[in-house]
Design a protein around this motif. Structure first.
Motif, mmCIF file in Angstrom:
data_model
loop_
_atom_site.group_PDB
_atom_site.id
_atom_site.type_symbol
_atom_site.label_atom_id
_atom_site.label_comp_id
_atom_site.label_asym_id
_atom_site.label_seq_id
_atom_site.Cartn_x
_atom_site.Cartn_y
_atom_site.Cartn_z
ATOM 1 N N UNK A 1 49.072 43.412 41.855
ATOM 2 C CA UNK A 1 49.825 44.104 42.899
ATOM 3 C C UNK A 1 51.268 44.334 42.458
ATOM 4 N N UNK A 2 51.864 43.320 41.841
ATOM 5 C CA UNK A 2 53.238 43.447 41.360
ATOM 6 C C UNK A 2 53.351 44.466 40.233
ATOM 7 N N UNK A 3 52.246 44.661 39.496
ATOM 8 C CA UNK A 3 52.241 45.644 38.411
ATOM 9 C C UNK A 3 52.052 47.067 38.922
ATOM 10 N N UNK A 4 51.748 47.187 40.212
ATOM 11 C CA UNK A 4 51.614 48.512 40.799
ATOM 12 C C UNK A 4 50.214 48.909 41.200
ATOM 13 N N UNK A 5 49.250 47.995 41.128
ATOM 14 C CA UNK A 5 47.890 48.325 41.543
ATOM 15 C C UNK A 5 47.866 48.637 43.030
ATOM 16 N N UNK A 6 47.344 49.795 43.435
ATOM 17 C CA UNK A 6 47.330 50.139 44.861
ATOM 18 C C UNK A 6 46.375 49.276 45.676
ATOM 19 N N UNK A 7 45.292 48.824 45.055
ATOM 20 C CA UNK A 7 44.355 47.910 45.707
ATOM 21 C C UNK A 7 43.571 47.211 44.610
ATOM 22 N N UNK A 8 43.362 45.913 44.804
ATOM 23 C CA UNK A 8 42.737 45.105 43.756
ATOM 24 C C UNK A 8 41.737 44.139 44.355
ATOM 25 N N UNK A 9 40.636 43.949 43.659
ATOM 26 C CA UNK A 9 39.694 42.880 43.984
ATOM 27 C C UNK A 9 39.545 42.030 42.733
ATOM 28 N N UNK A 10 39.670 40.720 42.893
ATOM 29 C CA UNK A 10 39.491 39.800 41.773
ATOM 30 C C UNK A 10 38.381 38.831 42.146
ATOM 31 N N UNK A 11 37.377 38.757 41.300
ATOM 32 C CA UNK A 11 36.154 38.006 41.597
ATOM 33 C C UNK A 11 36.052 36.797 40.683
ATOM 34 N N UNK A 12 35.799 35.639 41.267
ATOM 35 C CA UNK A 12 35.439 34.475 40.458
ATOM 36 C C UNK A 12 33.928 34.485 40.322
ATOM 37 N N UNK A 13 33.467 34.794 39.105
ATOM 38 C CA UNK A 13 32.026 34.857 38.839
ATOM 39 C C UNK A 13 31.588 33.526 38.254
ATOM 40 N N UNK A 14 31.223 32.601 39.133
ATOM 41 C CA UNK A 14 30.763 31.278 38.711
ATOM 42 C C UNK A 14 29.273 31.162 38.992
ATOM 43 N N UNK A 15 28.537 32.202 38.597
ATOM 44 C CA UNK A 15 27.101 32.263 38.843
ATOM 45 C C UNK A 15 26.322 31.964 37.568
ATOM 46 N N UNK A 16 26.722 30.897 36.869
ATOM 47 C CA UNK A 16 26.002 30.493 35.669
ATOM 48 C C UNK A 16 26.184 29.000 35.474
ATOM 49 N N UNK A 17 25.301 28.435 34.671
ATOM 50 C CA UNK A 17 25.413 27.019 34.356
ATOM 51 C C UNK A 17 26.428 26.863 33.240
ATOM 52 N N UNK A 18 27.583 26.326 33.571
ATOM 53 C CA UNK A 18 28.660 26.156 32.592
ATOM 54 C C UNK A 18 28.583 24.781 31.950
ATOM 55 N N UNK A 19 29.103 24.624 30.738
ATOM 56 C CA UNK A 19 29.163 23.295 30.119
ATOM 57 C C UNK A 19 29.963 22.344 31.004
ATOM 58 N N UNK A 20 29.525 21.108 31.081
ATOM 59 C CA UNK A 20 30.228 20.110 31.877
ATOM 60 C C UNK A 20 30.841 19.014 31.007
ATOM 61 N N UNK A 21 30.888 19.249 29.701
ATOM 62 C CA UNK A 21 31.566 18.333 28.785
ATOM 63 C C UNK A 21 32.088 19.142 27.609
ATOM 64 N N UNK A 22 33.188 18.667 27.022
ATOM 65 C CA UNK A 22 33.722 19.336 25.840
ATOM 66 C C UNK A 22 32.814 19.101 24.637
ATOM 67 N N UNK A 23 32.336 17.860 24.529
ATOM 68 C CA UNK A 23 31.420 17.479 23.461
ATOM 69 C C UNK A 23 30.248 16.730 24.085
ATOM 70 N N UNK A 24 29.016 17.188 23.870
ATOM 71 C CA UNK A 24 28.657 18.296 22.970
ATOM 72 C C UNK A 24 28.474 19.651 23.648
#
Length: 304
Positions: free
Chosen positions: A118-141
């Protein structure tokens, strides 16, 4: 519908938690582990409920809960701003540790991106958090394997196609932002399925599954022009800088994209190398050059 599922989940999770708290029996640690999981999921539910209840404003656009599930570690798709009507649509792909219980942090990031656009001048914006997947739950492994990205690519590709199909009026300018392991998810999707987007931003990734930007596919972008639509950033004090886990780092000039490089991830000069672990999570703090540039890219402008 999804808000009803959210309320039902809170009731069900709370009832199970209270029952386990009231019971007194030794189980070798299962009960304590289950209580931890329940409290974690409830924290995510409460974060989503709080965001849904906020009155719309420039800093907090109207939210839309597009998907919600407590299955496994939980799956969530939440948008701030209406993706069906916004001129600029951003899909944020989170990284390692993404789950229902981490929604407060994710929501803060997408709100920050929306405000920056918005500050950059976008007239309208939608930002989506797409957390619809199984993400890693540890750095290793777990975070060292590509199987989580491979498991997500088809769903992410379909979701981005859906954004185009349901959009009303003139086509929107669509951007995908892949953060940390999410950069690999976005990269593998662009390589194997194609991203139905105009621009992609890789933030603090450990490689994106290809050797060069031209191996990525963005729908509607000519193959010889892809590099101009691939934006990358990794700060000097980020501990993953220099690692080549999933190919060369996309911020390397030889990769062929457009890199913007803040000296430090945070605008706070006190965040030196001793704070490198925090640096990896500071790209979206107010005032960071990364956040400013993501806002500009989302609005269809070049990064600084």
């Amino acid at each position: 519908m999804n808000r009803s599922l959210l309320a039902e989940a809170e009731t069900r999770l709370t009832a199970e938690r209270d029952r386990l708290v009231a019971e007194r029996w030794y189980d070798g640690g299962w009960r304590a582990s289950r209580l931890k999981t329940l409290n974690d999921k409830l924290a995510g539910v409460h974060a989503i409920e709080e965001r849904l209840a906020k009155p719309p404003s420039l800093a907090h656009p109207r939210p839309y809960l597009l998907l919600f599930s407590t299955e496994g570690t939980g799956r969530v798709i939440i948008s701030v701003g209406n993706p069906d009507t916004a001129a600029n649509v951003v899909t944020f792909v989170p990284g390692t540790f993404s789950r229902l219980g981490r929604q407060r942090s994710a929501i803060e990031k997408i709100d920050a991106i929306a405000l920056s656009a918005a500050k950059a001048g976008s007239p309208s914006t939608a930002v989506i958090n797409w957390a619809d997947f199984r993400a890693p739950q540890s750095l290793v492994p777990e975070a060292l394997h590509t199987r989580y990205a491979d498991g997500a690519k088809a769903d992410l590709g379909r979701f981005l196609d859906g954004l185009r199909a349901t959009h009303e009026g003139s086509p929107s300018h669509n951007t995908v932002v892949g953060y940390s392991y999410g950069a690999l998810v976005a990269g593998v999707t662009a390589r194997d399925v194609g991203l139905n987007a105009d621009d992609v931003v890789f933030v603090a990734g450990l490689g994106v599954g290809v050797e060069h930007a031209h191996a990525l596919r963005l729908t509607g972008v000519a193959a010889d022009d892809v590099g101009a639509h691939v934006h990358t950033v990794i700060a000097r004090n980020d501990p993953v800088r220099g690692l080549r886990i999933f190919g060369p780092q996309s911020a390397d000039p030889a990769f062929g994209g457009r890199a913007f490089e803040p000296r430090f991830a945070s605008p706070d000069p006190s965040w030196k190398l001793i704070d490198s672990v925090r640096a990896h999570s500071s790209y979206f703090v107010p005032g960071s050059i990364t956040l400013v540039n993501i806002g500009r890219i989302a609005a269809g402008l070049p990064a600084f």
